[in-house]
Design an enzyme around this catalytic site. Structure first.
Site, PDB file in Angstrom:
ATOM      1  N   TYR A 231      35.495  40.036  32.751  1.00  0.00           N
ATOM      2  CA  TYR A 231      34.560  39.346  31.872  1.00  0.00           C
ATOM      3  C   TYR A 231      33.656  40.417  31.279  1.00  0.00           C
ATOM      4  O   TYR A 231      33.000  41.159  32.022  1.00  0.00           O
ATOM      5  CB  TYR A 231      33.703  38.347  32.649  1.00  0.00           C
ATOM      6  N   ASP A 259      39.386  33.540  26.808  1.00  0.00           N
ATOM      7  CA  ASP A 259      39.380  32.086  26.620  1.00  0.00           C
ATOM      8  C   ASP A 259      38.119  31.436  27.168  1.00  0.00           C
ATOM      9  O   ASP A 259      38.040  30.212  27.279  1.00  0.00           O
ATOM     10  CB  ASP A 259      40.613  31.444  27.264  1.00  0.00           C
ATOM     11  N   HIS A 357      42.622  29.122  31.171  1.00  0.00           N
ATOM     12  CA  HIS A 357      41.714  29.160  32.321  1.00  0.00           C
ATOM     13  C   HIS A 357      42.013  28.020  33.290  1.00  0.00           C
ATOM     14  O   HIS A 357      41.119  27.497  33.958  1.00  0.00           O
ATOM     15  CB  HIS A 357      40.254  29.085  31.853  1.00  0.00           C
TER      16      HIS A 357
END
Length: 488
Positions: A231, A259, A357
């Site tokens: 991330y 995403d 995800h």
């Protein structure tokens, strides 16, 4: 010698201008760190001036704070401050023996009695009405197999051996990234890593793992491939440090999550802010209540405050520039043919993961197997230029087989691994993966193939869903051309 800090002195430092915490017998000055804390400032203030060992240990490894902060942040040791070992995993004597579990579907039923309600919600939750979560798996059932008969399927000794991102592995199944493993099992991601090492399968480690990369990978053999899921942090320096640590620990690829620019709304997780007995489950849980925003306390949402929602295509060169030769750059979360083509055309991206995800980000997004078909229909050249991986909704060896036939190089599993981890630790993860591998080999034999190189789309009938697959690359709707016009 470290100076002793009394509870009275500690309690005086409970504000943003002077924020101290006692954790596992040591006192830290978090004043400078607090504004960039991934879980937000408010949860630190909730425990400021106190011993925070219990909530900290439920999520993080003891070493994480020591390795994440500069030495100057450790200002002393606690004096007569209790640091009890948290008891968050229940002992369930009626749990069935692991050897009796024969289906991937057995693992959630066996694990749930051992888990806190919060941990159960964290694993099972998905975005809003969970439509994409369900579609990810149900769409596989609409694809039927076309077995071939009277073929010698005497199995070679290693029928599943392949490579993922140029890394030799024993199976095309890999572990998708899952965060906060310690709330599921005390050994968390370390247990998953040991299982993958024993089976020679690939693991993707989350930025939000409970343990440091060095702790997770310390027990593995050196040839075992591990990937980092990244991330991107609003403070890019933090991401640079994460990538540097990953490279130092031998990670073979960096999968940038694309995403989830913002956390999804996972209502099942939002509704359970505390663990049994009323204790805050984790440093992140309860933040929403502390802030008073009324949105609940999902771990993913509260933890996701540090994610950089400005990260864009123009920033890929920055990430690529941080990777030495041989470490692959992968985009995790591609959901359209248009973005797959754009990733390919950058010349920077070595692979993509078709993913939504696990249905945890945007509800009603397209099921991932349909996106794989979209790539085959609209931009088949992508498969020659980049490795295409997929996850989401994979529950059986037949699902893995279908994805491989339709062009996926590797197939990721996530939730099932967490259920196996929660119920039985490393041994559970190994058995779960072995069951999937056995099912995949059986499916291959039943369809008349004995190696992954023999798989092809003709073994799968997709006509039941073909009408759902776009016919061309692009952002335009096939017939609706309306555009909003300004009234100014």
């Amino acid at each position: 010698m470290s100076r002793k800090i009394s509870p009275a002195e500690l309690s005086q430092h409970d504000s943003p201008s002077s924020l101290w915490l006692a954790i596992n017998g040591l006192v830290y000055d978090l004043t400078a760190f607090a504004p960039s804390h991934p879980g937000g400032l408010q949860i630190l203030l909730q425990h400021a001036g106190q011993d925070a060992s219990v909530p900290y240990n439920k999520v993080h490894s003891p070493s994480l704070i020591r390795t994440s902060l500069p030495p100057t942040a450790q200002i002393g040791s606690s004096d007569s401050i209790q640091t009890p070992v948290p008891q968050i995993f229940s002992s369930v004597p009626t749990k069935p023996p692991l050897s009796t579990l024969i289906s991937p579907h057995d693992f959630p039923l066996a694990a749930i009695p051992s888990l806190t309600p919060k941990a159960t919600a964290f694993i099972s939750s998905a975005a809003t009405d969970c439509l994409t979560h369900r579609a990810n798996s149900s769409l596989y059932s609409h694809l039927t197999l076309r077995p071939r008969i009277l073929i010698n399927v005497s199995t070679p000794t290693t029928p599943l051996v392949t490579t993922i991102l140029n890394c030799p592995v024993s199976s095309p199944i890999f572990i998708s990234p899952t965060s906060l493993g310690k709330i599921i099992h005390p050994s968390g991601e370390k247990a998953i890593a040991l299982a993958c090492s024993n089976l020679d399968m690939a693991q993707t480690i989350s930025t939000s793992a409970s343990f440091t990369l060095s702790e997770i990978l310390s027990g593995q053999n050196t040839s075992h491939p591990a990937f980092l899921q990244l991330y991107v942090d609003k403070n890019r320096v933090n991401s640079e440090r994460v990538i540097e640590e990953a490279v130092r620990n031998g990670v073979r690829a960096v999968m940038v999550t694309v995403d989830a620019p913002v956390p999804g709304k996972r209502e099942a997780d939002e509704r359970i802010p505390t663990a049994a007995g009323g204790e805050t489950l984790a440093p992140m849980a309860g933040t929403a209540a502390a802030v008073g925003d009324g949105k609940g306390a999902a771990l993913g949402r509260v933890m996701g405050g540090y994610i950089d929602d400005s990260f864009s295509w123009e920033d890929l060169g920055w990430v690529k520039g941080l990777l030495p030769e041989g470490v692959k750059l992968v985009l995790k979360g591609v959901q359209t043919a248009a973005d797959a083509v754009r990733a390919m055309e950058t010349g920077l991206v070595d692979g993509i993961v078709i993913s939504n995800h696990g249905g945890r980000s945007l509800d009603t997004a397209t099921g991932t197997i349909l996106v794989l078909l979209e790539l085959q229909r609209c931009c088949p050249g992508v498969f020659d230029r980049m490795e295409v991986l997929i996850d989401g909704g994979v529950r059986r060896g037949t699902d893995v087989f279908k994805a491989l036939c339709l062009g996926a190089r590797g197939v990721g599993v996530g939730r099932g691994v967490l259920w196996a981890l929660g119920g039985y630790g490393r041994e559970g993860v190994e058995r779960y993966l072995e069951i999937l591998n056995d099912e995949l080999v059986t499916t291959m034999k039943m369809c008349g193939v004995t190696s992954l190189e023999e798989l092809h789309p003709g073994l799968v009938n997709t006509r039941a869903v073909d009408h759902l697959v776009p016919e061309r690359v692009g952002e335009e709707h096939p017939y609706a051309k309306w555009r909003r016009k300004s009234k100014l």
